[in-house]
Design an enzyme around this catalytic site. Structure first.
Site, mmCIF file in Angstrom:
data_model
loop_
_atom_site.group_PDB
_atom_site.id
_atom_site.type_symbol
_atom_site.label_atom_id
_atom_site.label_comp_id
_atom_site.label_asym_id
_atom_site.label_seq_id
_atom_site.Cartn_x
_atom_site.Cartn_y
_atom_site.Cartn_z
ATOM 1 N N GLY A 55 33.699 35.053 33.692
ATOM 2 C CA GLY A 55 34.730 34.227 33.086
ATOM 3 C C GLY A 55 34.279 32.803 32.782
ATOM 4 C CB CYS A 139 41.752 35.060 37.732
ATOM 5 S SG CYS A 139 40.595 35.267 39.076
ATOM 6 N N GLY A 252 37.991 49.776 37.591
ATOM 7 C CA GLY A 252 38.533 49.868 38.936
ATOM 8 C C GLY A 252 37.780 50.863 39.793
#
Lengths: 315, 280
Positions: A55, A139, A252
């Site tokens: 990020g 986030c 995930g």
């Protein structure tokens, strides 16, 4: 085999996401693969469908105090706090290296206000060598009291819409699982103009040291990732796939090609591999190889033919 | 509802089905994916066929090209334009309705090839039914010994299932050899009749089986090559194509001596077939 029999590649692992073609559906998840260059000595980046870089924010960020990573049962908690070098240095120092590879570069970005998102997106939109942007609206590590856009449909719609209407690059919106109904957020992002959705981000969690009676993370809470969250992620990808028309990227707890195929069968057009990178930097390449072998053994020509094939009934 | 091979009185009525996919293979061959209406399931064996009907036009027997182990929900028919009905089928689109009855025929005796080396010889359109067998064998690969596939076609552009062949070539557990009668650049595989490929066939001959489907002219030469390899006559299976009309052993169109190929065949062992005059 010569061209005469057909200049096709079989099995065909390529997929299309938000108008960009990936050589295969396996990407590295944001925050688990650095800026790509950290892994380049160990992994052939050209073998990846895309690299999603960690990020990026408008200004550099030091991240949270340590300890900020702790192991849990079949998973990992982190509260890195979005540490990054800021967009200016990223574009100057990191992007040129990544652009030298054949793989797609997707840049994850975040902000603490719509203005910051907008300003940041404009800078990235003007940079060379980026195939798409992935917008972090969720986030849970951020502790500066910012509104979590990704937990409210109206905020999700507004921030996505504000960014997308000025954007040239395809926009992937990364969804938070820490919501009551992820499909309402997914629809809000779709209505706002997202080109694709990626999910799930980490689940909020914590761990305690009973000797010191302290949280194991200095930030107390963090984001849970790894195999522990895979069933939750699968369910959410399946829900979102059935709720929106956008392509979905499944994330995930993917450790193996079998995990990746589970995500594709419930509706993911592509996947991101995260925590597994910390165990084996080459895991994504191995997943691609495993997929190839699976297709050959099952006589399936195209990986995209597996997307959303989940049987709806038992009979 | 489930369609399956049965005795007299069963499976004589066509059921509605929908075309769910069309893939063009050559200028005259297409593969049609077909799904029976109301969740119907076609239970079939490799080398069985169905009778396809088009409303207002008629019926034609078509062998099934997918494997019974591919999918419960749909099956594939490879159809070449050869006449009225097949021309009409090629004009259909995804979503159009057709009629299906069957499956008919004895199908390939999978239980008799278990544990053995398998040589599959496909000439031209013969690959259409044999693709079903090849996929079946790959799906349960552990049950068989060596698997060798020989494929012949007239010209490179006539090869059916090119992508499948590439996929089989990428599969280290089977061997695939391909030849064309007439090469067209940039062809880089074998050139010549399919019997030339037998030099690559190395099997446990006493325990091997062969499956052969192709144009009538091919059988005599191929069978002779297989016998030269030492296989037993009873272990060589041929699928004989005749004009099948009713599919249920009544009309006599497919009759050879005392047998009806639509029921007793189309798969016969060479031991059986050689006793029938006119069969080969």
């Amino acid at each position: 085999m010569g061209q005469a029999i057909g200049d096709v590649t079989v099995p065909d692992l390529s997929v299309d996401i938000a108008g960009i073609k990936l050589v295969n559906p396996v990407m590295t998840a944001s925050g688990t693969f650095g800026y790509g260059e950290e892994f380049a000595p160990y992994v052939d980046l050209n073998g990846l469908g895309a690299v999603v870089v960690k990020g990026i924010s408008l200004q550099p960020k030091p991240g949270n105090p340590t300890p900020r990573i702790v192991e849990t049962a079949a998973g990992m908690l982190n509260s890195i706090g979005l540490q990054n070098i800021g967009v200016e240095r990223f574009v100057e120092e990191k992007l040129p290296f990544l652009s030298g590879f054949g793989t797609r570069v997707i840049v994850n970005f975040f902000g603490d206000s719509i203005d910051e998102y907008r300003e940041l997106a404009a800078v990235l939109d003007g940079a060379d060598g980026i195939s798409a942007l992935e917008m972090n609206i969720s986030c849970p590590n951020k502790e500066e009291g910012w509104l979590e856009f990704g937990t409210r449909p109206e905020l999700t719609y507004r921030v996505v819409n504000e960014i997308k209407k000025r954007l040239r690059l395809p926009l992937i919106v990364k969804l938070s699982p820490n919501v009551t109904d992820i499909t309402t957020i997914a629809r809000a992002a779709e209505d706002g103009g997202a080109d694709a959705l990626s999910l799930i981000n980490t689940l909020s969690g914590m761990a305690v040291d009973i000797e010191t009676r302290r949280a194991r993370l200095a930030n107390v809470i963090g984001g849970l990732s790894g195999p522990a969250i895979k069933p939750v992620a699968l369910k959410m990808v399946w829900q979102v796939f059935n709720a929106v028309k956008l392509p979905v990227i499944g994330i995930g707890g993917i450790m193996t090609y079998e995990d990746a195929l589970e995500f594709m069968m419930v509706g993911a057009s592509a996947v991101q591999v995260g925590t597994a990178n910390f165990i084996d930097p080459e895991v994504s390449i191995k997943i691609v190889e495993g997929m190839k072998e699976y297709l050959v053994n099952k006589c399936i020509l195209r990986i995209r033919d597996l997307v959303g094939v989940l049987e709806s009934e038992y009979d | 509802m489930s369609l399956s091979a049965g005795g007299y009185g069963q499976n004589m009525l066509p059921v509605a089905a929908t075309i769910t996919g069309i893939d063009r293979l050559t200028d005259k061959d297409c593969v049609f994916s077909i799904r029976l209406s109301k969740g119907g399931i076609l239970r079939f064996r490799a080398s069985q066929f169905v009778i396809l009907s088009l409303f207002g036009i008629g019926e034609a027997p078509i062998s099934i090209s997918s494997s019974p182990l591919d999918s419960e929900k749909s099956f594939e028919l490879c159809i070449r334009v050869v006449g009225n009905l097949t021309r009409a089928v090629h004009r259909l689109s995804v979503g159009d309705k057709v009629g299906i009855r069957g499956p008919y025929g004895n199908g390939f005796p999978m239980e008799r090839i278990e544990g053995r080396d398998v040589v599959i010889v496909a000439g031209g359109l013969g690959l259409a039914p044999l693709r079903s067998l090849i996929r079946h064998v790959i799906h349960e690969r552990d049950r068989y010994g060596r698997v060798i596939v020989l494929i012949g076609a007239k010209r490179p552009q006539d090869i059916l299932f090119k992508e499948d062949i590439l996929l089989w070539e990428a599969n280290p557990s089977i061997e695939v050899h391909l030849t064309v009668d007439v090469a067209v650049p940039p062809w880089d595989k074998h050139v010549g009749v399919i019997t030339k490929l037998f030099r690559y066939v190395d099997v446990d001959s006493l325990n091997a089986v062969a499956a052969v489907v192709g144009p009538p002219i091919m059988y005599r030469f191929v069978v002779s090559e297989i016998l030269n390899k030492g296989l037993f006559e009873g272990n060589i299976y041929l699928s004989l194509e005749r004009r099948m009309r009713c599919g249920i052993g009544k009309c006599g169109h497919c009759q050879i001596n005392g047998i009806y190929l639509c029921q007793d065949g189309p798969v016969l062992s060479y031991m059986e077939a050689r006793k029938l005059k006119e069969a080969l």
